[in-house]
Design an enzyme around this catalytic site. Structure first.
Site, PDB file in Angstrom:
ATOM      1  N   GLU A   1      -4.105   3.538 -11.144  1.00 14.34           N
ATOM      2  CA  GLU A   1      -3.538   4.710 -10.202  1.00 14.34           C
ATOM      3  C   GLU A   1      -2.531   4.059  -9.251  1.00 14.34           C
ATOM      4  O   GLU A   1      -1.464   4.600  -9.120  1.00 14.34           O
ATOM      5  CB  GLU A   1      -4.787   5.572  -9.266  1.00 14.34           C
ATOM      6  CG  GLU A   1      -3.934   6.745  -8.689  1.00 14.34           C
ATOM      7  CD  GLU A   1      -3.451   6.697  -7.314  1.00 14.34           C
ATOM      8  OE1 GLU A   1      -2.916   7.494  -6.788  1.00 14.34           O
ATOM      9  OE2 GLU A   1      -3.537   5.624  -6.698  1.00 14.34           O
ATOM     10  N   GLU A   2      -3.197   3.001  -8.418  1.00 14.08           N
ATOM     11  CA  GLU A   2      -2.268   2.332  -7.615  1.00 14.08           C
ATOM     12  C   GLU A   2      -0.593   1.952  -8.193  1.00 14.08           C
ATOM     13  O   GLU A   2       0.026   1.516  -7.219  1.00 14.08           O
ATOM     14  CB  GLU A   2      -2.965   1.122  -6.741  1.00 14.08           C
ATOM     15  CG  GLU A   2      -4.243   1.588  -6.045  1.00 14.08           C
ATOM     16  CD  GLU A   2      -3.967   2.542  -4.639  1.00 14.08           C
ATOM     17  OE1 GLU A   2      -2.708   2.890  -4.640  1.00 14.08           O
ATOM     18  OE2 GLU A   2      -4.806   2.984  -4.218  1.00 14.08           O
TER      19      GLU A   2
END
Lengths: 339, 358
Positions: free
Chosen positions: A195-196
């Protein structure tokens, strides 16, 4: 909750190297009696509940966190690195890191004229190696590290690195534990990867699951500290936040309306979040295939992307209550928008 | 002449109605009503997808003919309330790319429990001190004043309330009109003109006219509408910069000399050539433009959808983009609508198959 968060935040899992946290999540799920968890090709961990029907909600929390990757081992034994995910360079000098094998490093800084001109290229990681050769016996280019910041509890507050988004993972696990066996629609809980670095796991898993609705569970910024960097009315301890928008998504108005209605009916405190920076898995989910009406439930968190991320126990508990209530509510009707 | 004149008035009425309606990115409900009503007489089917894209289907005469999609975004840039301050002043953030320098003095509508009129305030020149006099305000320096006491504001307006600019359609002399949200309701009006032209023509191709959502926050609506329709080709209709003093000649296009056909890596060369050829065949004026990167329009979303879909871009020259006095020439809309309609009649299966041959 404290014990669970202690375990989750101690697990290793920068974006792209989530093996450690995924193995822990699999153990936690087995302890809950969940045997049917599936891992997809990118490493997303999927647990489905309820009958496969024409209505399914995808609930996502990301297992990865921000981290650091070695780009160069210098002759003198110091390591140069690149950030994985959005990290503010000024928060780094002096922080401790740990590598996957357990090696500890500390971030040092070259002398520079003006501290405001600090860049990643002027920082290095010191693992105590006396030479490049010695360092190469411990680490290699491409190895990753995370903040060495185990959980501490102070009153109702939890402090740790990686609470973004292990707090969300904990919220999903607690919800799964208490979820009744019959539900008005099917639900897939997904612990996503990467996600990051751009909602990558969520993008692939949404395509695979092809849900009718989406809900991301992640942390959000607060504005309840002295002269906050970001002006927002969201505070710790005033309940989970219902997201209206961030940079990745404008939440579907019918989903946010449903979330507010359920919170009010169940007397669960909540806050409204308008986030001017950052994104969440909701950004990838809602653009999957022909579009997925998607919302986001946020856990207020101070000092995001530092070793001192802080969340509030009551926000976590109210978050579990709200998610439980939402999943037991029927998300019905045609979700092309009402006009 | 009479019928021509009548048609012109209708196009203007439609543009007026939809640009005086509000439909900020992510919250397009209000404007979608009038758009759907106006298209209905000229199309076979109307539907809305999961994110709110409005899809109008116009059936072709030949089932084996290509499926083509023309889209224009119906969302406009707007504001969103981020905080309520003492005495009821509202702080806000943006949905889409506003220039903060254009906001002081604007009238707005705040969508709280009901619709509240408001204005955007700023320090008057008399009270600006030193550097303030020279510096343009930033969003954080501005606030919305509804005139209401704080308790009424707090009871009726929440953080997250959406705010639209408020501006009446301005009828200028000649064929020029000005107002807000012409980016890209002008494109929607062009699609409507195309639908009307097509209703008088025979066309083999199946046509999907789409009023997309959330373009201003990243062409999000077109991502899902294109995936859902899986057309053989897509044309995005948007606005480009019109000419005015101070703008470099190569960055702008003149008003009133027809729509602008873009070429560049985002555009399939055969579609560019076909649009040009159709304009020449029917003696329709047009201008050309080059866009070296991804265009930042729905054409970008079309090009990388599924296995890749040939995309083109047709633009309406527009002055003062992203302000509440966006200005255009009505003739460019009319010409653009006709161009798209004749382009449609020019399409057959062989042309579409040829698009894959490099």
């Amino acid at each position: 909750m404290k014990e669970l968060l202690t375990r989750l935040t101690a697990a290793f899992g920068p974006a792209g190297r989530e093996e450690g946290i995924r193995a822990l999540l699999q153990r936690e799920l087995e302890n809950l009696g969940e045997s049917g968890a599936v891992v997809d090709d990118l490493g997303n961990l999927i647990v489905s509940r309820g009958e496969p029907a024409d209505r399914r909600i995808l609930v996502a929390a990301h297992m990865d966190g921000i981290g650091f990757m070695i780009t160069c081992i210098e002759e003198n034994g110091f390591l140069r690195f690149t950030p994985i995910g959005g990290i503010q360079v000024h928060s780094l000098p002096g922080t401790r890191l740990r590598f996957r094998g357990g090696i500890t490093g500390v971030i040092g800084q070259e002398k520079i004229k003006e501290q405001k001109d600090l860049e990643f290229s002027r920082l290095y990681i010191d693992i105590g190696a006396a030479s490049g050769k010695e360092a190469e016996q411990q680490v290699q280019i491409g190895d990753t590290a995370v903040f060495n910041a185990p959980l501490a509890a102070e009153g109702d507050r939890f402090i740790a690195g990686a609470l973004d988004d292990r707090a969300g993972c904990a919220l999903l696990l607690e919800t799964l534990k208490r979820l009744p066996s019959t539900l008005p629609q099917a639900v897939s809980f997904v612990f996503t990867v990467q996600e990051e670095v751009g909602l990558r796991g969520a993008q692939a898993v949404s395509y695979r699951i092809n849900p009718q609705f989406g809900l991301a569970v992640d942390v959000t910024r607060t504005g309840d500290t002295p002269e906050p960097q970001f002006k927002t009315p969201v505070s710790l301890g005033k309940g989970p936040a219902i997201k209206i928008k961030d940079n990745s998504v404008i939440c579907h108005p019918r989903v946010t309306a449903l979330m507010r209605r359920v919170a009010e009916e169940k007397n669960i405190p909540y806050q409204i979040e308008v986030l001017e920076q950052g994104g969440t898995d909701a950004g990838a989910i809602h653009l999957s295939r022909t579009g997925v009406p998607t919302g986001a439930l946020s856990i207020p968190c101070r000092y995001i992307h530092t070793p001192g991320e802080m969340v509030d126990r009551t926000d976590m508990e109210n978050g579990v209550s709200l998610l439980l209530a939402l999943l037991q509510t029927e998300w019905n009707g045609s979700w092309g928008r009402s006009w | 002449m009479l019928s021509e004149n009548g048609a012109k008035m209708e196009l203007e009425d439609f543009l007026k109605e939809i640009t005086e309606s509000d439909g900020v990115a992510g919250f397009e409900e209000n404007v979608s009503g009038p758009i759907a009503r106006a298209f209905a007489p000229y199309v076979d089917e109307t539907r809305r997808d999961n994110l709110g894209n409005l899809i109008f289907y116009k059936k072709g005469k030949n089932a084996a003919a290509p499926r083509v999609m023309f889209c224009a975004h119906m969302d406009e840039i707007g504001l969103i309330v981020t905080g309520i301050e003492e005495r009821g002043f509202l702080r806000f953030s943006t949905l889409g790319g506003f220039d903060a320098r254009t906001l002081p003095g604007q009238e707005v509508t705040v969508y709280g429990k009901e619709k509240y009129p408001g204005v955007i305030g700023h320090l008057p020149p008399h009270l600006c001190k030193g550097e303030q006099k020279k510096k343009a305000p930033e969003i954080k320096d501005l606030f919305i004043d509804t005139g209401l006491p704080e308790d009424v504001v707090r009871a009726g307006i929440d953080v997250g309330a959406v705010v639209a600019l408020r501006r009446n359609f301005v009828t200028l002399r000649h064929r020029c009109r000005a107002g807000k949200a012409f980016d890209d309701r002008a494109g929607v009006a062009l699609l409507w003109q195309c639908a009307r032209e097509l209703s008088r023509m025979d066309h083999a191709a199946d046509v999907f006219l789409v009023a997309t959502v959330q373009e201003e926050v990243g062409t999000r609506g077109a991502v899902v509408s294109t995936f859902g329709l899986a057309p053989d080709l897509g044309v995005a209709v948007d606005v480009c910069h019109g000419d005015f003093p101070g703008a470099a000649e190569h960055e702008v296009s003149p008003l009133g000399k027809g729509p602008v056909i873009t070429s560049g890596p985002n555009i399939h060369p055969c579609l560019f050539e076909r649009l040009r050829a159709v304009a020449a065949d029917y003696h329709l004026p047009c201008e050309l433009d080059v866009s070296p990167g991804p265009t930042g329009t729905d054409a970008r979303a079309i090009q990388v959808s599924r296995e890749g879909i040939p995309a083109a871009l047709l633009s309406v020259p527009l002055r003062y983009m992203h302000t509440s006095v966006e200005l255009l020439d009505l003739d460019d809309l009319k010409t653009g609508g006709r161009l798209l309609a004749f382009f449609t009649t020019s399409l057959d299966r062989a042309f579409v198959e040829g698009l894959a041959c490099f």
